[in-house]
Write a protein that holds these residues in place. Structure first.
Motif, PDB file in Angstrom:
ATOM      1  N   HIS A   1       0.823  -1.215   0.000  1.00 55.02           N
ATOM      2  CA  HIS A   1       0.000   0.000   0.000  1.00 55.02           C
ATOM      3  C   HIS A   1       0.857   1.265   0.000  1.00 55.02           C
ATOM      4  CE1 HIS A   1       1.056  -0.991   4.105  1.00 55.02           C
ATOM      5  NE2 HIS A   1       0.952   0.300   4.375  1.00 55.02           N
ATOM      6  N   GLY A   2       0.267   2.324  -0.477  1.00 51.40           N
ATOM      7  CA  GLY A   2       0.913   3.623  -0.417  1.00 51.40           C
ATOM      8  C   GLY A   2       1.642   3.987  -1.700  1.00 51.40           C
ATOM      9  N   ASP A   3       1.959   5.272  -1.809  1.00 49.64           N
ATOM     10  CA  ASP A   3       2.628   5.809  -3.003  1.00 49.64           C
ATOM     11  C   ASP A   3       4.128   5.590  -2.910  1.00 49.64           C
ATOM     12  OD1 ASP A   3       1.322   7.187  -5.206  1.00 49.64           O
ATOM     13  OD2 ASP A   3       0.246   8.237  -3.606  1.00 49.64           O
ATOM     14  N   TYR A   4       4.566   4.392  -3.240  1.00 47.97           N
ATOM     15  CA  TYR A   4       6.015   4.172  -3.182  1.00 47.97           C
ATOM     16  C   TYR A   4       6.482   3.444  -4.423  1.00 47.97           C
ATOM     17  CZ  TYR A   4       5.396  -0.793  -1.985  1.00 47.97           C
ATOM     18  OH  TYR A   4       5.085  -2.123  -2.023  1.00 47.97           O
ATOM     19  N   ARG A   5       7.764   3.471  -4.627  1.00 50.90           N
ATOM     20  CA  ARG A   5       8.386   2.781  -5.747  1.00 50.90           C
ATOM     21  C   ARG A   5       9.558   1.960  -5.243  1.00 50.90           C
ATOM     22  NH1 ARG A   5       5.608   2.582 -10.490  1.00 50.90           N
ATOM     23  NH2 ARG A   5       4.775   4.615 -11.078  1.00 50.90           N
ATOM     24  N   ILE A   6       9.767   0.815  -5.837  1.00 53.75           N
ATOM     25  CA  ILE A   6      11.011   0.097  -5.582  1.00 53.75           C
ATOM     26  C   ILE A   6      11.739  -0.053  -6.917  1.00 53.75           C
ATOM     27  CG2 ILE A   6      10.106  -1.113  -3.566  1.00 53.75           C
ATOM     28  CD1 ILE A   6       9.905  -3.647  -5.261  1.00 53.75           C
ATOM     29  N   ILE A   7      13.050  -0.090  -6.849  1.00 54.05           N
ATOM     30  CA  ILE A   7      13.848  -0.303  -8.058  1.00 54.05           C
ATOM     31  C   ILE A   7      13.760  -1.787  -8.390  1.00 54.05           C
ATOM     32  CG2 ILE A   7      16.185  -0.216  -9.035  1.00 54.05           C
ATOM     33  CD1 ILE A   7      16.745   2.099  -7.013  1.00 54.05           C
TER      34      ILE A   7
ATOM     35  N   GLN B   1       8.720  11.342  -3.627  1.00 57.48           N
ATOM     36  CA  GLN B   1       8.528  11.525  -5.073  1.00 57.48           C
ATOM     37  C   GLN B   1       9.735  12.202  -5.705  1.00 57.48           C
ATOM     38  OE1 GLN B   1       6.130  10.127  -6.910  1.00 57.48           O
ATOM     39  NE2 GLN B   1       5.393   9.243  -4.990  1.00 57.48           N
ATOM     40  N   GLU B   2      10.313  13.119  -4.956  1.00 58.83           N
ATOM     41  CA  GLU B   2      11.505  13.812  -5.461  1.00 58.83           C
ATOM     42  C   GLU B   2      12.639  12.793  -5.653  1.00 58.83           C
ATOM     43  OE1 GLU B   2      14.739  15.881  -6.329  1.00 58.83           O
ATOM     44  OE2 GLU B   2      14.782  15.031  -4.293  1.00 58.83           O
ATOM     45  N   LYS B   3      12.756  11.880  -4.693  1.00 59.66           N
ATOM     46  CA  LYS B   3      13.773  10.823  -4.794  1.00 59.66           C
ATOM     47  C   LYS B   3      13.494   9.922  -6.004  1.00 59.66           C
ATOM     48  CE  LYS B   3      13.775   7.161  -1.895  1.00 59.66           C
ATOM     49  NZ  LYS B   3      14.037   6.416  -0.649  1.00 59.66           N
ATOM     50  N   TYR B   4      12.224   9.560  -6.193  1.00 60.69           N
ATOM     51  CA  TYR B   4      11.876   8.679  -7.323  1.00 60.69           C
ATOM     52  C   TYR B   4      12.199   9.359  -8.661  1.00 60.69           C
ATOM     53  CZ  TYR B   4       9.370   6.146  -3.629  1.00 60.69           C
ATOM     54  OH  TYR B   4       9.041   5.486  -2.477  1.00 60.69           O
ATOM     55  N   ARG B   5      11.997  10.681  -8.694  1.00 58.20           N
ATOM     56  CA  ARG B   5      12.348  11.401  -9.929  1.00 58.20           C
ATOM     57  C   ARG B   5      13.855  11.336 -10.179  1.00 58.20           C
ATOM     58  NH1 ARG B   5       7.919  14.658  -8.544  1.00 58.20           N
ATOM     59  NH2 ARG B   5       9.147  16.032  -7.209  1.00 58.20           N
ATOM     60  N   ARG B   6      14.624  11.437  -9.104  1.00 60.68           N
ATOM     61  CA  ARG B   6      16.093  11.346  -9.265  1.00 60.68           C
ATOM     62  C   ARG B   6      16.479   9.953  -9.775  1.00 60.68           C
ATOM     63  NH1 ARG B   6      18.865  11.485  -4.326  1.00 60.68           N
ATOM     64  NH2 ARG B   6      16.965  11.903  -3.142  1.00 60.68           N
ATOM     65  N   ILE B   7      15.837   8.939  -9.222  1.00 64.96           N
ATOM     66  CA  ILE B   7      16.153   7.567  -9.654  1.00 64.96           C
ATOM     67  C   ILE B   7      15.797   7.403 -11.137  1.00 64.96           C
ATOM     68  CG2 ILE B   7      15.614   5.117  -9.323  1.00 64.96           C
ATOM     69  CD1 ILE B   7      15.062   5.759  -6.352  1.00 64.96           C
ATOM     70  N   LYS B   8      14.625   7.920 -11.511  1.00 64.01           N
ATOM     71  CA  LYS B   8      14.195   7.808 -12.918  1.00 64.01           C
ATOM     72  C   LYS B   8      15.179   8.507 -13.848  1.00 64.01           C
ATOM     73  CE  LYS B   8       9.861   8.090 -14.406  1.00 64.01           C
ATOM     74  NZ  LYS B   8       8.419   8.391 -14.520  1.00 64.01           N
ATOM     75  N   ALA B   9      15.715   9.619 -13.382  1.00 58.40           N
ATOM     76  CA  ALA B   9      16.639  10.392 -14.227  1.00 58.40           C
ATOM     77  C   ALA B   9      17.998   9.697 -14.353  1.00 58.40           C
ATOM     78  CB  ALA B   9      16.814  11.792 -13.657  1.00 58.40           C
ATOM     79  N   LYS B  10      18.393   8.958 -13.328  1.00 55.53           N
ATOM     80  CA  LYS B  10      19.781   8.464 -13.317  1.00 55.53           C
ATOM     81  C   LYS B  10      19.955   6.962 -13.480  1.00 55.53           C
ATOM     82  CE  LYS B  10      22.978  10.264 -10.626  1.00 55.53           C
ATOM     83  NZ  LYS B  10      23.632  10.759  -9.389  1.00 55.53           N
ATOM     84  N   GLU B  11      18.953   6.183 -13.191  1.00 53.54           N
ATOM     85  CA  GLU B  11      19.201   4.748 -13.041  1.00 53.54           C
ATOM     86  C   GLU B  11      18.546   3.834 -14.086  1.00 53.54           C
ATOM     87  OE1 GLU B  11      21.554   3.998 -11.243  1.00 53.54           O
ATOM     88  OE2 GLU B  11      21.712   5.686  -9.845  1.00 53.54           O
ATOM     89  N   VAL B  12      18.018   4.417 -15.152  1.00 53.11           N
ATOM     90  CA  VAL B  12      17.415   3.561 -16.186  1.00 53.11           C
ATOM     91  C   VAL B  12      18.503   2.730 -16.860  1.00 53.11           C
ATOM     92  CG1 VAL B  12      16.265   3.549 -18.427  1.00 53.11           C
ATOM     93  CG2 VAL B  12      15.474   5.087 -16.623  1.00 53.11           C
TER      94      VAL B  12
END
Lengths: 354, 174
Positions: free
Chosen positions: A137-143, A231-242
């Protein structure tokens, strides 16, 4: 390059054990798990290796206990891991949500089998949705990292620990019964774990102010602020870790898209198509979250067709449709319940679309 | 070159070891290899099988729908996997335990009483090595030297068993 590869000593190990050895080399000294096929060799391997390296191995009373032990060990600064297979991963979702909310590093291995429910023990890619769209549950993301061969099992497991520490976030290795059970040559390269400072760990507050790790925010606006920061962290991950492997996208009329075990077959099918004069290429996402969106979005050619191959009834295909933005050009080939595609069958579908 | 090999029999006959030894030997020779066991509810006395693929090219899947070779250690596995063999494939049957070998006119069939031969050697569990020997004699997919090296790597510290297995391998090749 070839001479370097030839010099590397390779061993033959089953995939589950490869994950275990990579974790040990990456500095994991805390493993908590509960048995389930087809990942038992990993638990067994850790039982043996943790004792050898002076770590902690604990076969817990349940999957729920195991994931919460990971939470505890991680809160104290340890590199901690748990592993399971589909039904067991469902049981861990509460803990994963808490770990994500508390911003703790953790590595979770899912050696997928057929579902839903207890399903069966055959290889499957049934848990894409669960892994990349939430699960708990909740608005989270895992790599989510998707290996497709033993070498990637080794390399990506090592990477998972670094990413988890860097972003204080759970990282999932999404493998399947084929990858877990198969033996193929693997080079056990030296792993140099990234040392990330952890000024947040709970070590007892003697001679310093106390620290607090929690996922409960009852004060007005507190949780909203916490979510904004996540969300700010998830945006950083999206920008750097694809991470993504591509082949001949620009020259292809048909682009096959697959990850994990089905990517191996899909690559062979693309090669077969090329040998028969068909303009084909492939996209193999290595990070399923963050999904390699830009690879699709940047492709301006409106005539290209996409064939998504999955060992399920169509899950990643929804992300491909979203990124391509034209459902008419996205096709799917796959079944659930233990079905394994054949190179020739994928080739036939590529041919039909060309 | 690409060879897909299924070894099948009762649990305890060493069919998984056949697969592992062949895969390891292939790897030692610099070839691409995969080994895939049947996993799950297999127990001693039940059926077990393993698939080994040895190739000069990348191997897309470790699973084989139509293998080139079947090393069948007992009757049920001979029936089950014999029908799946590729057209013109090779069947090596442990005739000690398989009375009626699967009938398919397109197959090359080699019958070898592996269990009795192993019994005569003094260890019936060496039957699997006799099967490997028979296979190598028909088709040198990997060298005897590599197989021997693989055995010693996979079963370290079992040097006492090595003598009898070495004999078994050679007996299979006769």
């Amino acid at each position: 390059m070839k001479s370097k590869a030839a010099k590397e000593r390779k061993v033959l190990m089953c995939g589950n054990e490869v994950i275990g050895e990579a974790a040990v080399q990456a500095g994991c000294r805390h493993y908590f798990g509960y048995p389930i096929t087809p990942q038992n060799e990993l638990t067994a391997y850790m039982a043996k290796r943790m004792e050898e390296v002076g770590g902690v191995f604990l076969q817990s009373e349940s999957e729920l206990a195991a994931i919460n032990m990971v939470l505890g060990a991680s809160a104290c600064g340890a590199r901690a891991m748990t592993s399971s297979s589909s039904p067991g991963i469902s049981l861990k979702q509460e803990g994963i949500s808490y770990i994500a909310g508390m911003e703790l590093p953790a590595v979770i291995v899912n050696v997928m089998r057929g579902g839903p429910g207890l399903g069966n023990i055959s290889p499957s890619q049934s848990d894409y949705f669960q892994a990349v769209k939430g699960g708990g549950h909740g608005d989270y993301r895992i790599i989510v990292l998707a290996p497709s061969c033993s070498q990637e099992l080794y390399d990506l497991t090592a990477l998972a620990f670094d990413l988890a520490d860097t972003y204080r976030n759970p990282v999932m290795i999404l493998a399947d019964g084929i990858l877990g059970q198969m033996m193929e040559p693997v080079a056990l390269r030296q792993i140099n774990p990234k040392h990330v400072k952890k000024p947040w760990v709970l070590t007892g507050a003697k001679n310093r102010p106390g620290r607090r790790l929690c996922s409960l925010f009852l004060e007005t606006g507190g949780l909203e602020k916490h979510n904004a920061s996540l969300q700010e962290k998830y945006r950083r991950i999206k920008a750097k870790e694809v991470r993504c492997e591509t082949y001949n996208i620009s020259g292809a009329e048909v682009i096959a898209v697959a990850y994990g075990s089905s990517a191996r077959l899909t690559k062979a099918a693309v090669k077969m198509a090329e040998e028969r004069g068909i303009k084909a290429g492939y996209i193999k996402p290595i990070t399923l979250w963050p999904f390699p969106e830009d690879v699709f979005i940047k492709e301006k050619d409106k005539n290209k067709k996409y064939l998504v191959v999955e060992m399920n009834e169509g899950q990643m295909v929804e992300d491909v449709e979203r990124c391509v933005g034209d459902r008419k050009r996205v096709f799917f080939y796959g079944h659930a319940g233990g079905w394994i595609p054949q190179t020739e069958d994928i080739f036939k579908r590529i041919k039909k679309l060309a | 070159m690409r060879e897909e090999i299924v070894a099948a029999g009762f649990g305890g006959q060493g069919v998984m070891l056949i697969g592992k030894i062949l895969a390891y030997a292939g790897m030692l020779e610099g070839k691409q290899v995969t080994y895939f066991p049947s996993y799950g509810a297999e127990v001693r006395g039940g059926t077990a099988n393993s698939t080994t693929i040895i190739s000069t090219a990348e191997i897309p899947t470790p699973v084989s729908r139509h293998p080139d070779v079947l090393l069948a250690m007992n009757s049920p596995s001979c029936k089950k996997f014999g029908s799946r063999l590729k057209k013109g494939g090779l069947l090596i049957a442990n005739s000690s335990l398989i009375e009626n070998v699967f009938k398919r006119s397109d197959l090359t069939i080699i019958k070898i009483p592996a269990t009795s031969l192993a019994n005569n050697l003094g260890n019936k569990r060496s039957a699997n090595m006799i099967m490997i020997g028979a296979y190598l004699k028909y088709k040198a997919i990997v060298s005897l030297k590599s197989v021997e090296k693989a055995f010693l790597i996979l079963l370290p510290g079992k040097k006492d068993l090595w003598d009898i297995n070495k004999k078994a391998l050679r007996l299979g090749m006769e």
